[in-house]
Design a protein around this motif. Structure first.
Motif, PDB file in Angstrom:
ATOM      1  N   GLU A 175      -3.867  -5.494   0.591  1.00 29.58           N
ATOM      2  CA  GLU A 175      -3.197  -6.607   1.259  1.00 29.58           C
ATOM      3  C   GLU A 175      -2.071  -7.178   0.390  1.00 29.58           C
ATOM      4  OE1 GLU A 175      -5.416 -10.349   2.285  1.00 29.58           O
ATOM      5  OE2 GLU A 175      -6.395  -8.806   3.507  1.00 29.58           O
TER       6      GLU A 175
ATOM      7  N   VAL B  82       0.778  -4.926   0.438  1.00 31.30           N
ATOM      8  CA  VAL B  82       1.608  -5.121   1.630  1.00 31.30           C
ATOM      9  C   VAL B  82       2.553  -6.298   1.415  1.00 31.30           C
ATOM     10  CG1 VAL B  82       1.601  -5.768   4.062  1.00 31.30           C
ATOM     11  CG2 VAL B  82      -0.078  -4.141   3.201  1.00 31.30           C
TER      12      VAL B  82
ATOM     13  N   ALA C 142       5.229  -5.155  -0.732  1.00 22.33           N
ATOM     14  CA  ALA C 142       6.083  -4.184  -0.040  1.00 22.33           C
ATOM     15  C   ALA C 142       7.071  -4.886   0.892  1.00 22.33           C
ATOM     16  CB  ALA C 142       5.236  -3.190   0.731  1.00 22.33           C
TER      17      ALA C 142
ATOM     18  N   PRO D 288       3.224  -1.973  -6.016  1.00 16.47           N
ATOM     19  CA  PRO D 288       2.870  -1.899  -4.593  1.00 16.47           C
ATOM     20  C   PRO D 288       2.502  -0.490  -4.118  1.00 16.47           C
ATOM     21  CG  PRO D 288       5.160  -2.610  -4.909  1.00 16.47           C
ATOM     22  CD  PRO D 288       4.505  -2.640  -6.229  1.00 16.47           C
ATOM     23  N   VAL D 289       3.206   0.552  -4.634  1.00 15.86           N
ATOM     24  CA  VAL D 289       2.836   1.913  -4.201  1.00 15.86           C
ATOM     25  C   VAL D 289       1.372   2.199  -4.489  1.00 15.86           C
ATOM     26  CG1 VAL D 289       4.181   4.033  -3.993  1.00 15.86           C
ATOM     27  CG2 VAL D 289       4.574   2.490  -5.946  1.00 15.86           C
TER      28      VAL D 289
ATOM     29  N   LEU E 239      -1.002   0.100  -2.329  1.00 15.15           N
ATOM     30  CA  LEU E 239      -1.076   0.555  -0.945  1.00 15.15           C
ATOM     31  C   LEU E 239      -1.869   1.855  -0.822  1.00 15.15           C
ATOM     32  CD1 LEU E 239       2.520  -0.248   0.253  1.00 15.15           C
ATOM     33  CD2 LEU E 239       0.398  -1.151   1.208  1.00 15.15           C
ATOM     34  N   ARG E 240      -1.751   2.714  -1.850  1.00 24.60           N
ATOM     35  CA  ARG E 240      -2.498   3.967  -1.861  1.00 24.60           C
ATOM     36  C   ARG E 240      -4.002   3.687  -1.882  1.00 24.60           C
ATOM     37  NH1 ARG E 240      -1.230   9.169  -3.719  1.00 24.60           N
ATOM     38  NH2 ARG E 240       0.910   8.523  -4.098  1.00 24.60           N
TER      39      ARG E 240
ATOM     40  N   LEU F 122       9.937   1.395  -2.827  1.00 24.43           N
ATOM     41  CA  LEU F 122       8.637   1.015  -3.390  1.00 24.43           C
ATOM     42  C   LEU F 122       8.409   1.775  -4.681  1.00 24.43           C
ATOM     43  CD1 LEU F 122       6.282   0.985  -0.273  1.00 24.43           C
ATOM     44  CD2 LEU F 122       6.955  -0.977  -1.670  1.00 24.43           C
TER      45      LEU F 122
ATOM     46  N   ARG G  87      14.037  -5.090  -0.685  1.00 25.45           N
ATOM     47  CA  ARG G  87      13.031  -4.873   0.369  1.00 25.45           C
ATOM     48  C   ARG G  87      12.944  -6.105   1.263  1.00 25.45           C
ATOM     49  NH1 ARG G  87       9.710  -2.857  -3.952  1.00 25.45           N
ATOM     50  NH2 ARG G  87       8.388  -4.698  -3.868  1.00 25.45           N
TER      51      ARG G  87
END
Ligand SMILES: Nc1ncnc2c1ncn2[C@@H]1O[C@H](COP(=O)(O)OP(=O)(O)OP(=O)(O)O)[C@@H](O)[C@H]1O
Ligand SMILES: [Mg+2]
Lengths: 387, 220
Positions: free
Chosen positions: A290, A293, A296, A381-382, A385-386, B56, B83
Motif C-alpha cells: 500500500e 502504491v 508510485a 516503491p518497485v 509493489l513486488r 519507478l 510521477r
C-alpha cells in the motif's frame, strides 16, 4: 464539524486516523501499553505529592515549634522559672509557653474510663485550637479536653471533670489530629494552678513564625544555655529540640521516593514504547504494498514519513488521554483520602504529572514511530509493489 | 515529440554471483493518444520495462526522456515529482486503500496538495467510468471491475501524460476485462494521453494501436 472533516485539511492526520481505524483492536492494544505507562508516571507522581503533603501537614504546627526540656547536665529537674525568664529574654517577640505535664484517668458518668495526658499551662490559645467552646489566652479556671476523648466519654462543654481532687468545667474541645503530640492519647489542658505543687516546669514550648525562625531561635538558645566547657564538652543545661531536621529528612525521603516512583513509571513507558514500535513495524510491513502504491502515485517520502509519525503520535495521544483521565480519578481519590480535599489534584504541584505523563506518551510514541516511518518512507516503491 | 522515450536501456539484476539481464538494449517510445501493449512470455522483462517507463526504477545503462527532458539521472525525490505530475498507474490487483471511499481513493495522489481541490475532478472521473452512484462506497463494497475503474480514475486524477497498466484485466473475467479496455480506449482519446499496458490477455491486443513483443529482455 466532524473530526474527519477537520482532519481532511491535514492529509497526514486524515490518513493516520483512517489507518488506526482499520484495526481498532490493535490500536486499542497498542495504546493500552501507553495508558499503563501514563498511569504509572502520573499516578505515581501524584501519589508522591499526596504522601508528602500529608506528611507535611501531619508534622504541621510542630515545624515552627521549639521544645525545651531539662538538659543532661542540669542541676535541677525540669525547667525553672528563672530559666523561663531567661528564655523569654533571649527569644523575644515569640510565644514562650512553659508547661507542666502529668497523666490521669478521667471517667464518664456511666463508668467508662480514658487515660489522658495532662498539660498545665496558661497561654492555651497559643498551642491549642478548639472545635467547640474557647481556647483562652489566659487559662485561669476550667479545662480543655481533646474532642475525640470527650466524644467517647460523652462529655460536653460545661460538664465537670475531676482532676487532683478538684472539679473543673470543660471550656473547650481541642481539635483532634493536631500534630503527633499526645501519641494518640487525648489531652487534658488544665490551668497552671492545678499543678502549683510542682517546683519546676516540665517543658517549655516556643511557637515561632515558621520553620526557619524556629531553627534560628533553637540555635540561639543552644548557644546561650549550653556552653562549651574548657575540655571541649558541652554543658547541656537545657535540651532544645526543633523539628527542622525532621522536616528536612522527610523532604529528602520524599524526593527519593518520588524519583523511585517516576523511575518505575518511566520503565513502564519504555515498555509501552517498545510495544508501539512493534505494532508500528508490523503494520508498516503489512501495508508495504500500500505504501508502495502511495509512493508510485507520487506521494513524497516526507509525506509518508509524516503520515506514519502522525499515526504513532495519535496512538500516544489516545493512550495518553485515557491514561490521564484514569490517573485523574486515582489522584482525586488519593487526595480525598490523604489530604481530605480531592481538588488539590488540580494544583500544579500534582497536576503537572498529568501533563508530564501526556507529553511523555506522545514523545515516546513518536520516537518509537521514527524507525518504522523512516523504513517505510525509504522503501523503494518497485520492491514494495513486488511484495 | 514522444511523451516517453527509452534509448538503449539495459537493466541488470545482481542476485548473488549471478547477473540477470532483464532488459537488453531496449528502445521504446510512446506518443499521446496511443495505446501501446507490451506482450511476451513470463519473465521476459515486461514489468521491468513498465517500471522504467513509469520512473519507478532506473536503468543500469541507457537513457530515459520524459517529454523530451532527460530524467535518467534524476534522484528518487525528483522522480517522485515527475510521477506525481506526469504519470498514472493501474495495477493488476487494483491496490485501492480499503479505508477510503471510491472518491477518496481517486483523490489520493493529490491528497497532500492542499493548494488544489481535486474533489470535483474525482467525482467527474468516477461518473465518466460509470461509478457515479458508487462515490461513497468502500473497495470491499465494489466488484472487481468496479474497483479497477476506481483505480483508472485514480490514475487520471493528476491529468497525466502517460497511463501505465500492468495486466489491468488480469484479475477480471472476459466481459469485465472488455469493458475496462473500452473505458481505457475512450479515456485515451478524451484525455489525449499515452497508455502503455502489459498483458497476457489476447483480447487486449485487439484494442492496441501498437503491440511490442518482448522476449528475453529484447524487443522483437
Ligand atoms: N528485483 C529483482 N531482482 C532480481 N531479478 C529480478 C528482479 N526483478 C526482476 N528480475 C528478473 O528479471 C526478469 C524479468 O522480470 P519481469 O518481472 O520483468 O518479467 P515479466 O515479463 O513481467 O514476467 P511476468 O509475465 O511473469 O510478470 C526475470 O528473469 C526476473 O527474475
Ligand atoms: Mg510482470
Amino acid at each position: 464539524m466532524g473530526i474527519t472533516e477537520l482532519l481532511w485539511r491535514f492529509p497526514s492526520a486524515q490518513m493516520a486516523w483512517r489507518n488506526l481505524g482499520r484495526n481498532r483492536i490493535r490500536t486499542a492494544l497498542a495504546s493500552l501499553g501507553i495508558v499503563i505507562g501514563v498511569i504509572s508516571i502520573a499516578s505515581l507522581g501524584i501519589t508522591g505529592v499526596a504522601i508528602q503533603q500529608q506528611a507535611t501537614s501531619d508534622l504541621g504546627s510542630l515545624t515552627n515549634e521549639v521544645t525545651i526540656t531539662s538538659g543532661e547536665d542540669s542541676s535541677t529537674a525540669g525547667v525553672t522559672a528563672d530559666q523561663v525568664d531567661e528564655v523569654r529574654n533571649v527569644a523575644s517577640n515569640v510565644d514562650v509557653v512553659p508547661q507542666y505535664s502529668d497523666a490521669t484517668t478521667i471517667s464518664s458518668r456511666n463508668g467508662q474510663e480514658e487515660n489522658v495526658s495532662v498539660i498545665g499551662l496558661t497561654q492555651a490559645n497559643v498551642l491549642y485550637d478548639v472545635s467547640a467552646g474557647e481556647s483562652p489566652e489566659r487559662l485561669q479556671s476550667g479545662v480543655l479536653l481533646t474532642d475525640s476523648t470527650a466524644n467517647q466519654l460523652g462529655i460536653e462543654i460545661g460538664d465537670p471533670i475531676e482532676y487532683n481532687g478538684q472539679m473543673y468545667r470543660v471550656r473547650g474541645l481541642i481539635e483532634s489530629d493536631q500534630g503527633f503530640g499526645g501519641g494518640g492519647r487525648g489531652q487534658l489542658v488544665v490551668p497552671e494552678s492545678a499543678l502549683s505543687d510542682r517546683d519546676n516546669y516540665d517543658s517549655v514550648t516556643i511557637v515561632t513564625e515558621d520553620g526557619d525562625a524556629a531553627t534560628e531561635i533553637a540555635a540561639i538558645l543552644r548557644d546561650h544555655f549550653n556552653e562549651e566547657t574548657h575540655n571541649g564538652e558541652v554543658d547541656e543545661e537545657l535540651s532544645i529540640t526543633d523539628y527542622s531536621d525532621v522536616q528536612e529528612n522527610i523532604n529528602s525521603f520524599m524526593n527519593t521516593l518520588r524519583l523511585a516512583l517516576l523511575g518505575i513509571g518511566s520503565i513502564s513507558l519504555v515498555v509501552a514504547s517498545v510495544a508501539i514500535l512493534n505494532v508500528m513495524l508490523m503494520s508498516t510491513i503489512e501495508r508495504r504494498g500500500e505504501i508502495g502504491v502511495l509512493r508510485a502515485v507520487g506521494i513524497r517520502r516526507g509525506e509518508v514519513l509524516r503520515m506514519i509519525l502522525t499515526e504513532a503520535a495519535f496512538l500516544g495521544a489516545i493512550g495518553g488521554l485515557a491514561g490521564v483521565l484514569i490517573s485523574l480519578v486515582i489522584g482525586l481519590a488519593l487526595f480525598r483520602v490523604l489530604a481530605g480535599d480531592a481538588m488539590v489534584v488540580f494544583e500544579w504541584e500534582s497536576a503537572r504529572y498529568l501533563v508530564y505523563g501526556f507529553l511523555f506518551a506522545i514523545g515516546a510514541s513518536v520516537v518509537s514511530g521514527l524507525y518504522p516511518a523512516w523504513k517505510a518512507a525509504n522503501d523503494r516503491p518497485v520492491e514494495a509493489l513486488r511484495g | 515529440m514522444s511523451v516517453i522515450a527509452l534509448t538503449d536501456v539495459v537493466k541488470r539484476y545482481q542476485t548473488g554471483h549471478e547477473t540477470v539481464e532483464a532488459l537488453k538494449d531496449v528502445d521504446f517510445r510512446a506518443e499521446r493518444g496511443e495505446m501501446v501493449t507490451i506482450i511476451g512470455p513470463s519473465g521476459s522483462g515486461k514489468s521491468t520495462l513498465l517500471n522504467m517507463i513509469g520512473l519507478l526504477d532506473t536503468p543500469t545503462e541507457g537513457q530515459i526522456r520524459l517529454d523530451g527532458r532527460d530524467v535518467t539521472d534524476f534522484t528518487e525525490d525528483e522522480l517522485t515529482e515527475e510521477r506525481r505530475s506526469e504519470i498514472g498507474f493501474v495495477f493488476q490487483d487494483f491496490h485501492l486503500l480499503p479505508m477510503l471511499t471510491a472518491t477518496e481513493n481517486v483523490e489520493l495522489p493529490t491528497m497532500w496538495d492542499t493548494s488544489v481541490d481535486r474533489h470535483d475532478r474525482a467525482v467527474d472521473l468516477l461518473h465518466r467510468v460509470g461509478l457515479g452512484d458508487r462515490l461513497d462506497h468502500r473497495p470491499d463494497q465494489l466488484s472487481g471491475g468496479q474497483r479497477q475503474r476506481v483505480a483508472i480514475a485514480r490514475a487520471l486524477i493528476n491529468e497525466p501524460d502517460i497511463l501505465l497498466a500492468d495486466e489491468p484485466t488480469g484479475n477480471l473475467d472476459q466481459d469485465t476485462g472488455r469493458t475496462i479496455l473500452e473505458e481505457l480506449t475512450r479515456l485515451k482519446e478524451d484525455e489525449n494521453i499515452a497508455i502503455v499496458s502489459v498483458t497476457h490477455d489476447e483480447q487486449m491486443i485487439g484494442y492496441a494501436d501498437r503491440v511490442v513483443r518482448l522476449i528475453d529482455g529484447e524487443i522483437q
